[in-house]
Design an enzyme around this catalytic site. Structure first.
Site, PDB file in Angstrom:
ATOM      1  CB  ILE A  15     -11.035-121.391 -39.428  1.00  0.00           C
ATOM      2  CG1 ILE A  15      -9.736-121.946 -38.829  1.00  0.00           C
ATOM      3  CG2 ILE A  15     -12.174-121.543 -38.417  1.00  0.00           C
ATOM      4  CD1 ILE A  15      -9.168-121.118 -37.689  1.00  0.00           C
ATOM      5  CB  ALA A  86      -6.306-113.051 -39.440  1.00  0.00           C
ATOM      6  CD  GLU A 142       0.472-118.559 -32.488  1.00  0.00           C
ATOM      7  OE1 GLU A 142       1.505-117.889 -32.629  1.00  0.00           O
ATOM      8  OE2 GLU A 142       0.030-119.325 -33.364  1.00  0.00           O
ATOM      9  CE1 TYR A 165      -2.016-114.646 -36.524  1.00  0.00           C
ATOM     10  CE2 TYR A 165      -0.967-116.252 -35.090  1.00  0.00           C
ATOM     11  CZ  TYR A 165      -2.098-115.763 -35.705  1.00  0.00           C
ATOM     12  OH  TYR A 165      -3.315-116.367 -35.502  1.00  0.00           O
ATOM     13  CG  ASP A 296      13.079-123.841 -32.511  1.00  0.00           C
ATOM     14  OD1 ASP A 296      12.037-123.935 -33.180  1.00  0.00           O
ATOM     15  OD2 ASP A 296      13.101-123.924 -31.270  1.00  0.00           O
ATOM     16  N   GLY A 299      12.119-117.082 -31.886  1.00  0.00           N
ATOM     17  CA  GLY A 299      11.117-116.768 -30.864  1.00  0.00           C
ATOM     18  C   GLY A 299      10.009-117.801 -30.750  1.00  0.00           C
TER      19      GLY A 299
END
Length: 339
Positions: A15, A86, A142, A165, A296, A299
């Protein structure tokens, strides 16, 4: 604001590397001091177009290095911070959460504490030359956890992070919040939805789908592929950050979202269909045949979606790209890179 020097962090990443060239062009009175540790996710190639720019000064180092951060504030008379740096990949945070706490929590604390001591005489009293100084902290949707089939995250949604995270980002948000309420610092927090576009790290979903497709490999999709995200084109996010930094009200939070909800199946299908047109397989078959489902993620949050009404109504920001236009630009950029 007067001509100023802003410390930007982590702008060799995705970003930030889109933000820096855009911001330098739009703000001819601003010098950017760019601090980046150049971990695996940072690459100076991402900011190659500004490497010789007279108002872009790159410094390699960690936001956790207090001595370095203090020296930058002193040497460059820094009067603003836009904090991108980050650790951000959820899979990595599951394997190695300690790095996320160190960078996202301790690093953010170091930055805001040095800014406080540089800019303020005491709580709620800015030094005269730093009366307009402000600290913008870039975070994620998130931190709010996961949504059911309906509803949107707003700035008032309670925090409920579910991964190491997102927990580390939630903690960093709380640190910034505390410096506003305890010390009267001029802070802004932005929480964004999933970004996509040029310069994103190969490990993320959209670059992975494109790369695997072109390489003739299986395209891995977690679980049943029905996890939903709100997708935001990276340059729209950069414009939101610019507006929040310029016009945001001190102490406020602004959610920046694209209003483009898609599940992972839709993302993969859209990209494969585009690639079928732009770079067809030699055997004439569709790239969709390479889509496969893998175990998957632990969480794995089911759905995120942001209500961007506050920044739209209060600051006049609006996403310019929808997913259909943004994904074409993105795929075309990666085709040049991966071919």
């Amino acid at each position: 604001m007067n001509p100023q020097t802003i410390l930007v962090t982590g702008c060799a990443g995705f970003i930030g590397s889109n933000f820096v060239p855009y911001y330098l062009e739009k703000h001819p009175g601003v010098t950017l001091i760019h601090l980046d540790a150049l971990t695996y996710a940072g690459n100076l190639e991402n900011v190659k177009e500004v490497e010789n720019h007279p108002r872009h000064i790159f410094v390699q180092g960690s936001i956790c290095d207090r001595t370095l951060v203090e020296s930058l504030f002193e040497k460059h008379n820094i009067s603003g911070v836009i904090h991108f740096a980050a650790e951000s990949h959820v899979d990595n945070s599951i394997k190695n959460p300690g790095v996320f706490v160190e960078t996202n929590v301790n690093g953010t604390f170091t930055l805001v504490d040095v800014a406080y001591k540089s800019w303020m005489e005491k709580p709620f009293v800015y030094k005269k030359e730093f009366e307009n100084a402000r600290f913008l902290h870039i975070s994620t949707d998130e931190v709010y956890g996961t949504l059911g089939e309906t509803g949107l995250f707003t700035e008032d949604t309670p925090y409920a992070p579910n991964s190491p995270y997102s927990a580390s980002k939630a903690a960093s948000d709380m640190i910034i919040r505390s410096y506003h309420h305890t010390y009267g610092m001029n802070t802004i927090i932005t929480n964004c939805s999933n970004n996509y576009g040029p310069k994103q790290h190969d490990e993320k979903l959209i670059p992975t789908v494109i790369r695997k497709a072109l390489n003739g490999e299986n395209i891995p999709i977690y679980g049943d592929g029905k996890n939903i995200r709100d997708w935001l084109y990276v340059l729209d996010h950069c414009k939101g950050i610019e507006i929040a930094y310029a016009k945001g009200i001190s102490g406020e939070v602004y959610n920046i979202g694209g209003r483009n909800e898609r599940n992972n199946n839709q993302i993969a299908q859209t990209i494969c269909t585009l690639l079928d047109k732009l770079s067809p397989r030699e055997d004439g078959k569709s790239y969709t045949e390479q889509i496969t489902y893998v175990e998957d993620r632990a969480g794995h949050d089911r759905r995120y979606a942001i209500d961007a009404t506050k920044i739209e109504n209060n600051l006049g920001w609006k996403a310019e790209e929808n997913f259909e236009t943004g994904i074409v630009k993105t795929v075309e950029w990666y085709l040049k890179r991966y071919k």
